[in-house]
Design a protein around this motif. Structure first.
Motif, short mmCIF file in Angstrom:
data_model
loop_
_atom_site.label_atom_id
_atom_site.label_comp_id
_atom_site.label_asym_id
_atom_site.label_seq_id
_atom_site.Cartn_x
_atom_site.Cartn_y
_atom_site.Cartn_z
N ASN A 1 55.70 3.79 20.11
CA ASN A 1 57.02 3.14 20.24
C ASN A 1 57.02 1.78 19.52
O ASN A 1 56.16 0.96 19.76
CB ASN A 1 57.28 2.94 21.74
N SER B 1 52.00 5.15 22.65
CA SER B 1 53.24 5.93 22.58
C SER B 1 53.81 5.99 21.16
O SER B 1 54.65 6.83 20.86
CB SER B 1 54.29 5.32 23.51
N THR C 1 59.36 -1.60 18.74
CA THR C 1 60.58 -2.35 19.01
C THR C 1 60.43 -3.76 18.45
O THR C 1 59.31 -4.23 18.24
CB THR C 1 60.84 -2.47 20.54
#
Ligand code: NAG
Ligand code: NAG
Length: 321
Positions: free
Chosen positions: A168, A166, A170
């Motif tokens: 993504n 993705s 974090t």
């Protein structure tokens, strides 16, 4: 996982017991890059070839550990520097990139993760994730079987978890143990990151520490940080042996120091006046039958007070015995 033969276990057992007395390693220069080249990190392919990143240009080079022959494998566009590298699956590597120059330092917001795919006839590169909140992405390690990497942010003192599917990103881990200490200490925190038995082992350069933390399969903390050593003279990246010895590059003393799981340290190679071992940046074990007990080390070379390179970055091979 790599299966290790009996001979390796013998060697490593010897290296481990040798922690009470100085253990030397035989050193061989594998390759030397032009003066000014700063080799920052390395990964080893299953075929034995070394992949080396450079911090003064955004490039990955292959180096034959046998002949020393070097080839440009990848050059990343619109960025000026490459740092951590790790294998995600057979011959597929992830690399951290970002903008760095000796004059202006790191550019926060410029860091990203790319893949370098060596499974086909020609290397393919792909930008996977921009990590605009990162200050400087440094060491990199893949979580097993998850297409997720953990990347050390040495400036913000955190470990990012980056999903390669993705894109993504974090923060998985942060806190004092990961943060750069306050001035006048060297302003880099968490640097090298490696996994063993569901623990993340890591160095903090400015703090001079080598620590571990139990993690969940998703990279988040499963326990407190345990600091194994707090007197390392600017530790950079390291290689973990099967029995948990960390062959650590220690910048300020131009040395490779082995640290065991109880925190005992011993000098393996280099020394404060070493030219060859200036500036050691990362280490990895060989992966073929003939070099599984060899630790390959990248260096950045000697720079004068003004930051001008005096000697070249090198790839060195330490044969443990
Ligand atoms: C990083 O450097 C590249 C190449 O010089 C430049 O095009 C880009 O704008 C820079 N990115 C940042 C965030 O400064
Ligand atoms: C990214 O991660 C955050 C935090 O775990 C999550 O809430 C979000 O849904 C994720 N986004 C994607 C695109 O996976």
């Amino acid at each position: 996982m790599i299966k290790f033969g009996a001979s390796l276990l013998t060697v490593l057992t010897l290296a481990s017991t040798a922690l009470t007395s100085p253990a030397a390693a035989r050193v061989r220069e594998v390759a030397s890059f032009p003066v000014g080249a700063w080799l920052e990190n390395l990964a080893v392919r299953a075929c034995g070839e070394l992949l080396v990143t450079r911090v003064e240009v955004a490039e990955v080079w292959s180096v034959s550990p046998v002949s020393g022959r070097k080839n440009l494998v990848a050059r990343f566009p619109d960025t000026t520097s490459a740092t951590g590298i790790t294998e995600i699956e057979h011959d597929l590597f992830a690399v951290n990139t970002g903008n760095y120059s000796a004059q202006s330092g790191f550019t926060p917001g410029s860091y990203a993760v790319w893949t370098v795919d060596l499974r086909g006839k020609v290397p393919k590169i792909r930008k996977i994730a921009a990590v605009p909140s990162a200050g400087m992405l440094n060491g990199l390690v893949a979580l097993p079987g998850a297409r997720v990497v953990l990347a050390a942010d040495s400036v913000n003192g955190a470990v990012y978890k980056i999903d390669l599917r993705s894109g993504n990103a974090t923060i998985a881990l942060a806190g004092d143990a990961f943060a750069a200490p306050p001035p006048p200490a060297y302003p880099l925190g968490v640097n090298g990151v490696h996994l063993k038995a569901s623990s993340l082992y890591f160095t903090n350069t400015g703090a001079g520490t080598y620590s571990r933390i139990a993690i969940h399969p998703d990279g988040t903390a499963a326990g407190p940080v345990e600091t194994l050593r707090d007197d390392l003279e600017l530790p950079d990246d390291f290689a973990l042996s099967p029995n948990g010895l960390a062959y650590t590059t220690v910048n300020q003393i131009r040395s490779i120091v082995a640290i065991d799981t109880k925190g005992a340290r011993v000098q393996i190679a280099g020394g404060a006046n070493s030219i060859q071992f200036a500036t050691p940046t990362a280490a990895q074990f060989g992966r073929t039958v003939s070099d599984r007990t060899t630790v390959y080390v990248t260096t950045g070379g000697v720079r004068d007070e003004a930051g001008t390179a005096v000697t070249s970055g090198k790839v060195l091979a330490l044969t443990l015995h």
